[in-house]
Structure formats: C-alpha cells, structure tokens
Scaffold this motif. Structure first.
Motif, short mmCIF file in Angstrom:
data_model
loop_
_atom_site.label_atom_id
_atom_site.label_comp_id
_atom_site.label_asym_id
_atom_site.label_seq_id
_atom_site.Cartn_x
_atom_site.Cartn_y
_atom_site.Cartn_z
N ALA A 139 12.39 17.19 -7.59
CA ALA A 139 11.66 15.99 -7.17
C ALA A 139 12.46 15.21 -6.13
O ALA A 139 13.68 15.26 -6.09
CB ALA A 139 11.38 15.08 -8.36
N SER A 140 11.75 14.51 -5.27
CA SER A 140 12.38 13.64 -4.28
C SER A 140 11.52 12.41 -4.06
O SER A 140 10.29 12.45 -4.25
CB SER A 140 12.61 14.39 -2.96
N PRO A 141 12.11 11.30 -3.69
CA PRO A 141 11.35 10.06 -3.53
C PRO A 141 10.45 10.08 -2.30
O PRO A 141 10.74 10.73 -1.30
CB PRO A 141 12.45 8.99 -3.39
N VAL A 142 9.37 9.33 -2.40
CA VAL A 142 8.44 9.15 -1.27
C VAL A 142 8.60 7.72 -0.77
O VAL A 142 8.52 6.78 -1.57
CB VAL A 142 6.98 9.39 -1.71
N PRO A 143 8.84 7.50 0.51
CA PRO A 143 8.99 6.14 1.04
C PRO A 143 7.76 5.28 0.73
O PRO A 143 6.63 5.80 0.66
CB PRO A 143 9.14 6.37 2.55
N ASP A 144 7.98 4.00 0.58
CA ASP A 144 6.89 3.09 0.22
C ASP A 144 5.79 3.05 1.28
O ASP A 144 4.63 2.79 0.96
CB ASP A 144 7.43 1.67 0.00
N ASP A 145 6.14 3.31 2.52
CA ASP A 145 5.14 3.22 3.59
C ASP A 145 4.48 4.56 3.90
O ASP A 145 3.74 4.68 4.88
CB ASP A 145 5.77 2.66 4.87
N ALA A 146 4.73 5.57 3.07
CA ALA A 146 4.15 6.89 3.31
C ALA A 146 3.10 7.20 2.26
O ALA A 146 3.22 6.81 1.10
CB ALA A 146 5.24 7.96 3.28
N GLY A 147 2.05 7.91 2.67
CA GLY A 147 1.00 8.30 1.75
C GLY A 147 1.36 9.55 0.98
O GLY A 147 2.21 10.35 1.41
N PHE A 148 0.71 9.75 -0.16
CA PHE A 148 1.01 10.92 -0.98
C PHE A 148 0.52 12.22 -0.33
O PHE A 148 1.14 13.27 -0.50
CB PHE A 148 0.39 10.76 -2.37
N VAL A 149 -0.59 12.16 0.39
CA VAL A 149 -1.07 13.36 1.09
C VAL A 149 -0.06 13.77 2.16
O VAL A 149 0.27 14.95 2.30
CB VAL A 149 -2.46 13.12 1.71
N THR A 150 0.46 12.80 2.89
CA THR A 150 1.50 13.10 3.87
C THR A 150 2.72 13.71 3.20
O THR A 150 3.32 14.66 3.72
CB THR A 150 1.91 11.82 4.62
N ALA A 151 3.08 13.19 2.02
CA ALA A 151 4.26 13.68 1.32
C ALA A 151 4.13 15.16 0.95
O ALA A 151 5.06 15.95 1.15
CB ALA A 151 4.52 12.85 0.07
N VAL A 152 2.96 15.57 0.41
CA VAL A 152 2.83 16.98 0.02
C VAL A 152 2.67 17.88 1.24
O VAL A 152 2.96 19.08 1.17
CB VAL A 152 1.66 17.22 -0.97
N ALA A 153 2.21 17.32 2.35
CA ALA A 153 2.11 18.12 3.57
C ALA A 153 3.45 18.27 4.27
O ALA A 153 3.70 19.26 4.97
CB ALA A 153 1.09 17.51 4.52
N LEU A 154 4.33 17.29 4.08
CA LEU A 154 5.59 17.25 4.82
C LEU A 154 6.78 17.83 4.07
O LEU A 154 7.50 18.68 4.60
CB LEU A 154 5.92 15.80 5.22
N VAL A 155 7.01 17.39 2.85
CA VAL A 155 8.32 17.58 2.23
C VAL A 155 8.60 19.04 1.87
O VAL A 155 9.52 19.65 2.41
CB VAL A 155 8.50 16.67 1.01
N ARG A 156 7.82 19.61 0.96
CA ARG A 156 8.17 20.96 0.51
C ARG A 156 8.03 21.97 1.65
O ARG A 156 8.91 22.80 1.87
CB ARG A 156 7.27 21.35 -0.66
N SER A 157 6.91 21.91 2.36
CA SER A 157 6.73 22.85 3.48
C SER A 157 7.78 22.62 4.56
O SER A 157 8.32 23.57 5.15
CB SER A 157 5.32 22.68 4.08
N GLY A 158 8.10 21.35 4.81
CA GLY A 158 9.12 21.03 5.80
C GLY A 158 10.49 21.51 5.39
O GLY A 158 11.28 21.99 6.22
N LEU A 159 10.80 21.41 4.10
CA LEU A 159 12.09 21.88 3.62
C LEU A 159 12.21 23.39 3.78
O LEU A 159 13.28 23.92 4.15
CB LEU A 159 12.28 21.50 2.15
N VAL A 160 11.13 24.12 3.51
CA VAL A 160 11.16 25.57 3.68
C VAL A 160 11.36 25.91 5.16
O VAL A 160 12.16 26.78 5.51
CB VAL A 160 9.87 26.21 3.15
#
Length: 305
Positions: free
Chosen positions: A98-119
């Motif tokens: 797990a990793s934190p999501v910034p307060d100004d970011a949406g959850f849809v953006t988070a799932v589109a960005l974080v895991r795929s971006g990390l890979v």
C-alpha cells in the motif's frame, strides 16, 4: 458487501453478497472507490484451472487495520495491490503493498498511475536505461505501456518507439510523445533500439529481440510466456531479464517508496498523464474484461465504486 466472482473457467462474472472481511496481521481493510484492472488478472479467468479471487489495484479509504500495522491508520487514503478479492466494496491489502494517495488526487487517477507507473518505472530501471538511449515499448497503449512511453521520454530517451496492434493505438501512443509506432505484424520494427520493455511475450518475443541493437537489453514484465533461443542472445551480446514489482515492494520498500514519490512528482508537474480508457460500475466487470481481452483499451480500465 458486494463482490465479483466466477465459478468456472471463462466466467461469467457475477455479483454476490458476502460479509465484509477482517484485516489480519500487517493488513489494511480498504473501502474501495476505484479498482484498476490488469491483464494478468483478466487472463486468470480464462486460463486458471480453478476459479481464483479477482485481485487488482485498489484505491480508497482505510476503514480498519490489523495487528502490527504502523504506517497507516483509519481514514487514510491509499492505493495498493490486493492479492485476494479486489473487485469488491471492501478489500484487504497488505501494508507493504500500500502507498498513500495525496489529498488533491482522485482515486481513479491513483489506480491508473501508481501500480502501472511503478511497473513502467521499474522496467526502465531493470533495463539499465541511460539518457540518450532508444527505447521500444510493446503493448504501448496499455495501462503500463502508455506510462512507460511517457517515462522514457521524461527521462531523456533519444528515441521512443511504441509497438501496437492497430492504427488507433498508434495515434494514441504518438500523442503521448512517441517518436514512432510499429505494428506487431510489420515485416520489421525499424532502426534497432537499446532497450525493449515487453509486456506481450509469446510470438512477439522473436521480433522484440530482433529489434535490439548490439548489447541491447530486453525486460519482460508480464506473463505472456514464450521461448528464446540462446543463440539469439549470443548474436549481438543481447540480454533478457524479468521484472516483478511485487518483489521490489516486499524486499526493497525504500526503493518502492522513492519511485512512488517520483511518479506523483512527475504527475504534479504535468509530465506524466495517466489515461483512463473507461470507468465501469462493479456490476459491469464482465464488460470491462471484454475491453481488455479484446485489446481495445487506450490506457487503464477502471471499476468505479
């Protein structure tokens, strides 16, 4: 709570009502707001001998924590990889994933960005990429691939090439900053490159390896399989390596965290723009899977709760 399940290979997917799970030691219970679909999970529906839990990338609010959790508390906004049932109103996520999501970011953006971006970020690292080198990305319009194209450009690639299955995807990938696009069925993939980031495997391994320049490096980061002849590596002193994000998260959490912060920084600066192909309701999971199995998605496919 609602949960998506299936009973036999190939589906169909259906909703069922089950009790809300409890987090165990080192686990978080997350009220899901968005779930990012991945090709490996979609493949399991058709390829696994027995039905398996539909895991995935989830984002939402922590509503409970298990014993031993130290980094998160109730009310925190998080995204992470769920290895159990992730297509659900509530999901259990290991703290290490797990990793934190910034307060100004949406959850849809988070799932589109974080895991795929990390890979995507990790695959570039595994390729030992250096600024000025050329990079070819297969499945360049996918959830990981479209971010890999942008990251290669942002990190100073001399030339970025996307490999895709059709013309619509080629236009999309060029709009992300790719210098060129090739089709999988093209007779050749153009001028050789220093690095190939491959998410397809199978029959595409041979042309992907052929696309490498002498001393080039191919990184396989998906589960497409395939066979490589040793002689094909010896000619040109090429190398192939595998990359798995889960190993980094478990064994190098400080590196995982550094990459995550870099992704959010690039996103905040407008350099990295995750694309969402479509948002589907939980009861539309079957339709969302069809988008991925049909290789129609341009960017990430998301379940929105």
């Amino acid at each position: 709570m609602r949960r998506v399940r299936y009973e036999s290979a190939g589906g169909p997917l259906f909703l069922e009502e089950v009790p809300v799970p409890r987090p165990g030691p080192g686990e978080l219970l997350v009220r899901c707001a968005a779930v990012g679909l991945t090709l490996p999970v979609v493949r399991k529906v058709t390829e696994a001998a027995e039905p398996v839990p539909l895991g995935g990338e989830v984002a939402g609010e922590v509503v409970a924590t298990g014993p031993g959790v130290s980094r998160f508390r109730t009310g925190d906004r998080v995204t992470g990889l769920c290895f159990g049932h992730g297509y659900a109103d509530f999901a259990v996520v290991r703290e290490a994933m797990a990793s934190p999501v910034p307060d100004d970011a949406g959850f849809v953006t988070a799932v589109a960005l974080v895991r795929s971006g990390l890979v995507a970020y990790g695959a570039l690292e595994a390729a030992r990429f250096a600024p000025g080198e050329s990079v070819l990305v297969t499945a360049a319009a996918s959830g990981v691939g479209h971010l890999a194209v942008q990251l290669a450009r942002a990190r100073g690639a001399g030339r970025v090439v996307g490999a895709v299955s059709g013309a619509a995807k080629a236009d999309f990938v060029r709009s992300l900053g790719a210098d060129a696009c090739v089709r999988y069925d093209d007779a050749g993939w153009g001028e050789p490159v220093d690095c190939v980031l491959d998410a397809v495997g199978g029959e595409l391994l041979t042309p992907a390896l052929t696309a490498l320049a002498p001393h080039g490096r191919l990184v396989a980061y998906s589960s497409g399989g395939g066979t490589i002849q040793a002689y094909d590596l010896l000619v040109g002193a090429k190398s192939v390596t595998g990359f798995q994000m889960a190993l980094v998260a478990r064994e190098q959490p400080e590196l995982y965290e550094r990459w995550r912060r870099e992704l959010w920084r690039l996103h905040a600066e407008g350099v990295l723009k995750p694309a969402v192909h479509g948002e589907f309701a939980l009861e539309e999971a079957e339709a969302a899977h069809r988008v991925i199995t049909g290789r129609a998605n341009l960017g990430k496919v998301v379940l929105r709760l």
